[in-house]
Scaffold this motif. Structure first.
Motif, PDB file in Angstrom:
ATOM      1  N   UNK A 228      -9.484   1.693   6.049  1.00 51.97           N
ATOM      2  CA  UNK A 228     -10.280   1.526   4.827  1.00 51.97           C
ATOM      3  C   UNK A 228      -9.556   0.656   3.811  1.00 51.97           C
ATOM      4  N   UNK A 229      -8.240   0.862   3.685  1.00 49.62           N
ATOM      5  CA  UNK A 229      -7.465   0.036   2.751  1.00 49.62           C
ATOM      6  C   UNK A 229      -7.447  -1.415   3.215  1.00 49.62           C
ATOM      7  N   UNK A 230      -7.281  -1.627   4.505  1.00 49.64           N
ATOM      8  CA  UNK A 230      -7.273  -2.992   5.060  1.00 49.64           C
ATOM      9  C   UNK A 230      -8.584  -3.706   4.726  1.00 49.64           C
ATOM     10  N   UNK A 231      -9.712  -3.015   4.934  1.00 50.37           N
ATOM     11  CA  UNK A 231     -11.010  -3.621   4.657  1.00 50.37           C
ATOM     12  C   UNK A 231     -11.168  -3.915   3.172  1.00 50.37           C
ATOM     13  N   UNK A 232     -10.744  -3.001   2.325  1.00 57.10           N
ATOM     14  CA  UNK A 232     -10.880  -3.181   0.880  1.00 57.10           C
ATOM     15  C   UNK A 232     -10.028  -4.350   0.396  1.00 57.10           C
TER      16      UNK A 232
ATOM     17  N   UNK B 272      -1.206  -4.743  13.208  1.00 52.60           N
ATOM     18  CA  UNK B 272      -1.767  -5.520  12.094  1.00 52.60           C
ATOM     19  C   UNK B 272      -0.717  -6.424  11.433  1.00 52.60           C
ATOM     20  N   UNK B 273       0.484  -6.468  11.988  1.00 53.70           N
ATOM     21  CA  UNK B 273       1.593  -7.257  11.426  1.00 53.70           C
ATOM     22  C   UNK B 273       1.832  -6.900   9.960  1.00 53.70           C
TER      23      UNK B 273
ATOM     24  N   UNK C 131      -9.877 -10.674  -0.805  1.00 56.80           N
ATOM     25  CA  UNK C 131      -9.175 -11.930  -0.564  1.00 56.80           C
ATOM     26  C   UNK C 131      -7.664 -11.816  -0.663  1.00 56.80           C
ATOM     27  N   UNK C 132      -7.143 -10.589  -0.525  1.00 51.01           N
ATOM     28  CA  UNK C 132      -5.699 -10.365  -0.597  1.00 51.01           C
ATOM     29  C   UNK C 132      -5.147  -9.971   0.773  1.00 51.01           C
TER      30      UNK C 132
ATOM     31  N   UNK D 158       0.851  -1.189   0.000  1.00 54.49           N
ATOM     32  CA  UNK D 158       0.000   0.000   0.000  1.00 54.49           C
ATOM     33  C   UNK D 158       0.888   1.241   0.000  1.00 54.49           C
ATOM     34  N   UNK D 159       0.570   2.180  -0.917  1.00 57.62           N
ATOM     35  CA  UNK D 159       1.353   3.401  -1.071  1.00 57.62           C
ATOM     36  C   UNK D 159       0.390   4.579  -1.171  1.00 57.62           C
TER      37      UNK D 159
END
Length: 444
Positions: free
Chosen positions: A185-189, A228-229, A194-195, A139-140
């Motif tokens: 939000x990025x984590x949920x998306x 979140x590791x 499934x990634x 994520x960037x």
């Protein structure tokens, strides 16, 4: 019975064939074209200006003169002709760690906590290979350096996810707008697809905006990543290329009460295996061709594995020796860093002055080699085609090559990166006059 071919007609692999027919960057072909016809006030006054490649040409003469002396006065050591530690020669690691400790990080840096690779791109590639599995997500925050896509994807097989934190550059400010709410939000998306969100990559000062992160921002983001590791990597490749924000001509653009600091200080405090820092000499020290990248981490397993993966991408021993000698010269380093800041500030102010005259919004840069400017009011249509047409119109009408926003994965059309360090200030001023004339004529 005919055997079905599983490889392209060229005989290359399925991975290699697309690379043979595609450009690494959207502006690369134009760069090579313009580079054959560069502006010179005497020899080629109608020539081109390549304001798209992040090189610090302002400081090359000073750096070249110092390295010439090192090569003339010093005897190359015998170890430079032999194999050495794949993470870097121990003596040079000691010298580089001391440099980072004093000038970049301002906190203790142990020599065995750093490793060298052949440039920033190699450092990114080897690091991401070690930190994530094929198909994992990096994520960037957008906009971000276009070549991250290749650096994390071509060999490591990771997916780039551009996190949109804002739309209008005028809403950005001199500090990053990234918050942990964006990360949630990025984590949920990503999880919903499934990634796996495995790496968060920040650049401070940023490319292309020049913004930085406050200590409090970095602390909150680091704590989120550890919980979140997720591996948090902060690139400080422009860490010593800073603008003088106290200069009276630009002071009003900044929040001076907020003093950014090196991420290494939080790393030293938090002592986590999930926190890492990248650095390289290509930008701050105008040494793109020396191919010298550095990773700093307190994760011992990561560093051990890094050395094994890094063997094909080791920094040459001759380059290591030269860098080691350079970094022992503290009087030169202090003079160089001060000169670099003064020259960067002068060129940055020239760009900002032109943008203000055109009433073009820009992100106030605390450092780096760029200005991120919003020319969207000059678009004939708010679309990909409109952006492409404006970019090409600027290039063909003025001879000025900018980098369009598309490569930075920002959603707003008409935003461009202006590199202000590729040419002397006197040449930059000519380019800016051309740019102002172009847009003033377009507005009339």
């Amino acid at each position: 019975m005919a055997i079905e071919k599983s490889t392209p007609a060229s005989g290359l692999s399925r991975r290699g064939a697309p690379l043979a027919v595609s450009a690494a960057r959207v502006d690369m072909d134009l760069f090579f074209e313009a580079a054959q016809n560069l502006y010179d006030p005497e020899e080629n006054p109608e020539g081109y200006f390549t304001l798209n490649v992040a090189e610090n040409a302002l400081m090359i003469p000073m750096m070249k003169a110092r390295i010439d002396k090192i090569l003339q006065q010093g005897a190359v050591p015998e170890w430079a002709f032999q194999y050495t530690d794949p993470n870097g020669h121990p003596e040079v690691r000691e010298t580089v760690a001391a440099f980072m400790e004093q000038y970049l990080c301002q906190c203790p840096i142990a020599p065995d906590s750093i490793a060298f690779s052949a440039g920033a791109a190699a450092t990114i590639e080897v690091s991401t290979f070690m930190l994530a599995d094929e198909g994992d997500v990096v994520v960037i925050p957008a906009p971000a350096y276009p070549m991250y896509t290749n650096d994390v994807g071509l060999k490591s097989g990771l997916q780039r996810y551009d996190l949109q934190t804002h739309h209008h550059p005028a809403d950005h400010g001199d500090l990053s707008p990234l918050t942990t709410a964006h990360l949630d939000a990025a984590w949920a998306d990503i999880s919903g697809q499934g990634q796996r969100f495995k790496i968060l990559l920040l650049t401070s000062p940023d490319n292309p905006t020049g913004c930085m992160y406050s200590e409090q921002q970095l602390r909150e983001i680091a704590e989120w990543c550890m919980a979140h590791e997720v591996h948090l990597v902060v690139s400080e490749i422009y860490g010593l290329s800073l603008v003088n924000i106290e200069d009276g001509d630009i002071r009003a653009d900044y929040t001076p009460a907020t003093v950014p600091q090196s991420f290494a200080q939080l790393m030293a405090e938090l002592q986590s295996d999930y926190l890492h820092l990248w650095y390289a000499l290509s930008k701050d020290f105008a040494m793109s061709g020396f191919r010298f990248g550095i990773v700093h981490s307190l994760n011992e397993s990561f560093l051990k594995g890094f050395g094994n993966v890094n063997i094909p991408q080791m920094v040459s021993n001759l380059a290591q020796w030269v860098i080691g000698e350079l970094m022992k010269d503290h009087a030169f380093l202090e003079r160089y860093i001060a000169t670099n800041k003064a020259r960067l500030t002068g060129s940055y102010k020239a760009v900002v002055k032109a943008l203000r005259e055109l009433e073009v919004p820009y992100v106030p840069s605390r450092g780096s080699l760029f200005v991120w400017a919003d020319f969207s009011k000059y678009l004939k249509e708010d679309s990909e085609k409109g952006k492409e047409d404006l970019w090409m119109d600027i290039y063909h009408s003025t001879g000025i090559l900018l980098t369009p926003g598309a490569g930075f994965q920002h959603k707003k059309y008409g935003v461009f990166r202006i590199v202000y360090t590729t040419l002397p200030l006197s040449h930059l001023e000519v380019a800016l006059e051309r740019l102002k004339t172009f847009f003033q004529d377009r507005a009339s």
